[in-house]
Design a protein around this motif. Structure first.
Motif, PDB file in Angstrom:
ATOM      1  N   LEU A   1       1.121  -0.791  -0.029  1.00 15.36           N
ATOM      2  CA  LEU A   1       0.292  -0.019   0.442  1.00 15.36           C
ATOM      3  C   LEU A   1       1.010   1.992  -0.658  1.00 15.36           C
ATOM      4  O   LEU A   1       0.011   2.362  -0.897  1.00 15.36           O
ATOM      5  CB  LEU A   1      -0.563  -0.298   1.482  1.00 15.36           C
ATOM      6  N   GLU A   2       2.232   1.115   0.595  1.00 17.45           N
ATOM      7  CA  GLU A   2       2.584   2.173   0.488  1.00 17.45           C
ATOM      8  C   GLU A   2       3.631   2.630  -0.716  1.00 17.45           C
ATOM      9  O   GLU A   2       3.861   4.063  -0.881  1.00 17.45           O
ATOM     10  CB  GLU A   2       3.743   2.008   2.132  1.00 17.45           C
ATOM     11  N   ILE A   3       3.722   1.724  -1.758  1.00 18.86           N
ATOM     12  CA  ILE A   3       4.262   2.183  -2.919  1.00 18.86           C
ATOM     13  C   ILE A   3       3.577   1.866  -3.918  1.00 18.86           C
ATOM     14  O   ILE A   3       3.539   2.777  -4.784  1.00 18.86           O
ATOM     15  CB  ILE A   3       5.009   1.031  -2.543  1.00 18.86           C
ATOM     16  N   GLY A   4       2.115   2.111  -2.901  1.00 25.97           N
ATOM     17  CA  GLY A   4       1.788   2.693  -4.659  1.00 25.97           C
ATOM     18  C   GLY A   4      -0.031   2.252  -4.866  1.00 25.97           C
ATOM     19  O   GLY A   4      -0.612   2.471  -5.691  1.00 25.97           O
ATOM     20  N   ALA A   5      -0.033   0.827  -3.997  1.00 27.88           N
ATOM     21  CA  ALA A   5      -1.453  -0.250  -4.631  1.00 27.88           C
ATOM     22  C   ALA A   5      -2.867   0.125  -4.044  1.00 27.88           C
ATOM     23  O   ALA A   5      -2.908   0.707  -2.982  1.00 27.88           O
ATOM     24  CB  ALA A   5      -1.098  -1.378  -3.620  1.00 27.88           C
ATOM     25  N   ASP A   6      -3.673   0.045  -4.116  1.00 32.61           N
ATOM     26  CA  ASP A   6      -4.677   0.279  -3.826  1.00 32.61           C
ATOM     27  C   ASP A   6      -5.229  -0.233  -2.885  1.00 32.61           C
ATOM     28  O   ASP A   6      -6.749  -0.650  -1.885  1.00 32.61           O
ATOM     29  CB  ASP A   6      -5.760   1.035  -5.304  1.00 32.61           C
ATOM     30  N   ASP A   7      -4.943  -1.884  -3.373  1.00 37.61           N
ATOM     31  CA  ASP A   7      -5.616  -2.689  -2.494  1.00 37.61           C
ATOM     32  C   ASP A   7      -4.953  -3.719  -2.621  1.00 37.61           C
ATOM     33  O   ASP A   7      -4.226  -4.116  -3.335  1.00 37.61           O
ATOM     34  CB  ASP A   7      -6.957  -2.757  -2.913  1.00 37.61           C
ATOM     35  N   TYR A   8      -5.494  -5.309  -1.773  1.00 38.39           N
ATOM     36  CA  TYR A   8      -4.466  -6.251  -1.272  1.00 38.39           C
ATOM     37  C   TYR A   8      -5.159  -7.422  -1.334  1.00 38.39           C
ATOM     38  O   TYR A   8      -5.981  -7.798  -0.190  1.00 38.39           O
ATOM     39  CB  TYR A   8      -3.605  -5.724  -0.119  1.00 38.39           C
ATOM     40  N   VAL A   9      -5.207  -8.917  -1.640  1.00 37.95           N
ATOM     41  CA  VAL A   9      -5.895  -9.940  -1.715  1.00 37.95           C
ATOM     42  C   VAL A   9      -5.104 -10.872  -1.977  1.00 37.95           C
ATOM     43  O   VAL A   9      -4.092 -11.088  -2.566  1.00 37.95           O
ATOM     44  CB  VAL A   9      -6.848  -9.749  -3.115  1.00 37.95           C
ATOM     45  N   THR A  10      -4.802 -11.461  -0.939  1.00 35.76           N
ATOM     46  CA  THR A  10      -4.029 -13.172  -0.639  1.00 35.76           C
ATOM     47  C   THR A  10      -4.804 -14.102  -1.133  1.00 35.76           C
ATOM     48  O   THR A  10      -5.966 -14.330  -0.749  1.00 35.76           O
ATOM     49  CB  THR A  10      -4.047 -13.028   0.850  1.00 35.76           C
ATOM     50  N   LYS A  11      -3.864 -15.050  -1.549  1.00 28.67           N
ATOM     51  CA  LYS A  11      -4.484 -16.652  -2.077  1.00 28.67           C
ATOM     52  C   LYS A  11      -4.076 -17.337  -1.169  1.00 28.67           C
ATOM     53  O   LYS A  11      -4.095 -17.245   0.342  1.00 28.67           O
ATOM     54  CB  LYS A  11      -2.991 -16.976  -2.893  1.00 28.67           C
ATOM     55  N   PRO A  12      -5.134 -18.491  -1.463  1.00 26.65           N
ATOM     56  CA  PRO A  12      -6.710 -18.285  -2.120  1.00 26.65           C
ATOM     57  C   PRO A  12      -7.520 -17.336  -1.931  1.00 26.65           C
ATOM     58  O   PRO A  12      -7.982 -16.845  -0.816  1.00 26.65           O
ATOM     59  CB  PRO A  12      -6.975 -19.713  -1.535  1.00 26.65           C
ATOM     60  N   PHE A  13      -8.199 -16.988  -2.956  1.00 25.83           N
ATOM     61  CA  PHE A  13      -8.919 -15.452  -2.847  1.00 25.83           C
ATOM     62  C   PHE A  13     -10.747 -16.717  -3.848  1.00 25.83           C
ATOM     63  O   PHE A  13     -10.849 -17.282  -5.063  1.00 25.83           O
ATOM     64  CB  PHE A  13      -8.839 -14.462  -3.216  1.00 25.83           C
ATOM     65  N   SER A  14     -11.342 -15.330  -3.630  1.00 26.21           N
ATOM     66  CA  SER A  14     -13.079 -15.916  -4.296  1.00 26.21           C
ATOM     67  C   SER A  14     -12.806 -14.826  -5.623  1.00 26.21           C
ATOM     68  O   SER A  14     -12.865 -13.936  -5.269  1.00 26.21           O
ATOM     69  CB  SER A  14     -14.278 -15.946  -3.733  1.00 26.21           C
ATOM     70  N   PRO A  15     -12.256 -15.796  -7.197  1.00 24.23           N
ATOM     71  CA  PRO A  15     -12.512 -13.869  -7.470  1.00 24.23           C
ATOM     72  C   PRO A  15     -14.223 -13.246  -7.802  1.00 24.23           C
ATOM     73  O   PRO A  15     -13.353 -12.765  -8.426  1.00 24.23           O
ATOM     74  CB  PRO A  15     -13.478 -15.390  -9.244  1.00 24.23           C
ATOM     75  N   ARG A  16     -15.599 -14.088  -7.892  1.00 22.64           N
ATOM     76  CA  ARG A  16     -15.945 -12.953  -7.040  1.00 22.64           C
ATOM     77  C   ARG A  16     -15.894 -11.427  -6.341  1.00 22.64           C
ATOM     78  O   ARG A  16     -16.196 -10.373  -6.200  1.00 22.64           O
ATOM     79  CB  ARG A  16     -16.856 -13.482  -6.552  1.00 22.64           C
ATOM     80  N   GLU A  17     -15.244 -11.946  -5.267  1.00 22.80           N
ATOM     81  CA  GLU A  17     -14.497 -11.218  -4.106  1.00 22.80           C
ATOM     82  C   GLU A  17     -13.334 -10.647  -5.373  1.00 22.80           C
ATOM     83  O   GLU A  17     -13.293  -8.892  -4.809  1.00 22.80           O
ATOM     84  CB  GLU A  17     -13.302 -11.815  -2.532  1.00 22.80           C
ATOM     85  N   VAL A  18     -12.582 -10.932  -5.929  1.00 25.20           N
ATOM     86  CA  VAL A  18     -11.762 -10.091  -6.596  1.00 25.20           C
ATOM     87  C   VAL A  18     -12.705  -9.210  -7.485  1.00 25.20           C
ATOM     88  O   VAL A  18     -11.886  -7.503  -8.014  1.00 25.20           O
ATOM     89  CB  VAL A  18     -10.678 -10.833  -7.432  1.00 25.20           C
ATOM     90  N   VAL A  19     -13.635  -9.698  -8.309  1.00 22.49           N
ATOM     91  CA  VAL A  19     -14.931  -8.557  -8.722  1.00 22.49           C
ATOM     92  C   VAL A  19     -14.827  -7.316  -8.254  1.00 22.49           C
ATOM     93  O   VAL A  19     -15.039  -6.375  -8.762  1.00 22.49           O
ATOM     94  CB  VAL A  19     -15.652  -9.246  -9.556  1.00 22.49           C
ATOM     95  N   ALA A  20     -15.434  -7.522  -6.924  1.00 23.03           N
ATOM     96  CA  ALA A  20     -16.247  -7.383  -6.268  1.00 23.03           C
ATOM     97  C   ALA A  20     -15.419  -5.917  -5.613  1.00 23.03           C
ATOM     98  O   ALA A  20     -15.583  -4.596  -5.793  1.00 23.03           O
ATOM     99  CB  ALA A  20     -16.540  -7.204  -4.495  1.00 23.03           C
ATOM    100  N   ARG A  21     -14.213  -6.007  -5.628  1.00 21.36           N
ATOM    101  CA  ARG A  21     -13.139  -5.346  -5.052  1.00 21.36           C
ATOM    102  C   ARG A  21     -12.812  -4.086  -5.847  1.00 21.36           C
ATOM    103  O   ARG A  21     -12.540  -3.188  -6.013  1.00 21.36           O
ATOM    104  CB  ARG A  21     -11.927  -5.618  -4.536  1.00 21.36           C
ATOM    105  N   ILE A  22     -12.677  -4.895  -7.530  1.00 21.45           N
ATOM    106  CA  ILE A  22     -12.313  -3.976  -8.976  1.00 21.45           C
ATOM    107  C   ILE A  22     -13.443  -3.327  -9.046  1.00 21.45           C
ATOM    108  O   ILE A  22     -12.967  -1.993  -9.115  1.00 21.45           O
ATOM    109  CB  ILE A  22     -11.905  -4.380  -9.844  1.00 21.45           C
ATOM    110  N   LYS A  23     -14.558  -3.041  -8.357  1.00 18.39           N
ATOM    111  CA  LYS A  23     -15.944  -1.849  -8.470  1.00 18.39           C
ATOM    112  C   LYS A  23     -15.904  -1.514  -7.341  1.00 18.39           C
ATOM    113  O   LYS A  23     -16.219  -0.891  -7.766  1.00 18.39           O
ATOM    114  CB  LYS A  23     -17.311  -3.370  -8.359  1.00 18.39           C
TER     115      LYS A  23
END
Length: 227
Positions: A92-114
């Motif tokens: 986050l400090e170097i410029g990321a906007d969010d962070y997801v750890t594996k394993p993850f739900s693809p639907r969660e990733v899409v929700a985070r994108i939105k």
């Protein structure tokens, strides 16, 4: 308009899962496996967001993010197998906007994108010279690109945008922005103006705009926006 996402992931099964989940939501995807490929393609093509794996074969996602931030303000969502707090903070400090750890739900990733897109969607007030001010979100855009600013950089530029015809003395800026005059000097204001100019110059170069200083120095008086 459909979102356009760059997926930087070397594990094909994970990439394919993300691509399928994004396409189900009408999100356009481009996939590369290496960090250098991501850097090369973002120089030629713009994306609404980048999904970036940290564990890439040729360089870390952290290194890719640092290099991207020299010329690109596209929102970045990190993917990683690591779950250490220090890695999340660093990302986050170097410029990321969010962070997801594996394993993850693809639907969660899409929700985070939105969610990121909603959060970063400008609610702008237009001002001269290509600036857009979102006071509600404490964000400033230049040429429709989000400026990654420190607190003091944001407050300095905001002051000038709200009063574009005013010349601000250093003393005025120190009194209105820094909580205590003991925390700032003329040199402090000058240093923040210098870093602001550099960030604006990088975006101007990216858009092939004429070279000009948007923050003007008035000798013996202070600073203002270019009129």
């Amino acid at each position: 308009m459909s979102l356009s996402i760059l997926i930087v992931e070397d594990e094909l099964s994970i990439a394919e899962t993300l691509i399928y989940a994004c396409q189900a939501e009408k999100i356009q995807t481009t996939h590369v496996s290496l960090g250098q490929q991501a850097l090369d393609i973002t120089l030629k093509q713009s994306f609404d967001m980048i999904i970036l794996d940290i564990g890439l074969p040729d360089m870390t996602g952290f290194d890719v993010c640092k290099r991207l931030r020299h010329f690109c303000n596209t929102p970045i969502l990190f993917l990683t197998a690591r779950n250490h707090e220090v890695d999340r903070i660093l990302g986050l400090e170097i410029g990321a906007d969010d962070y997801v750890t594996k394993p993850f739900s693809p639907r969660e990733v899409v929700a985070r994108i939105k969610a990121i897109q909603r959060r970063l969607q400008p609610l702008p007030e237009h001002s001269p010279n290509g600036f857009q001010l979102d006071e509600h979100g404490s964000r400033i855009y230049y040429q429709q690109q989000l400026l990654h600013l420190t607190r003091y950089e944001y407050l300095l530029l905001k002051s000038m945008i709200l009063q574009p015809h005013r010349v601000f003395s250093r003393a005025t800026l120190m009194d209105s922005i820094w909580q205590s005059s003991e925390d700032s000097t003329d040199r402090t204001v000058d240093t923040h103006i210098k870093t602001l100019r550099q960030k604006l110059r990088e975006i101007s170069t990216l858009h092939d705009l004429p070279e000009r200083e948007l923050i003007v120095t008035h000798r013996g008086m202070g600073y203002s926006l270019l009129r």
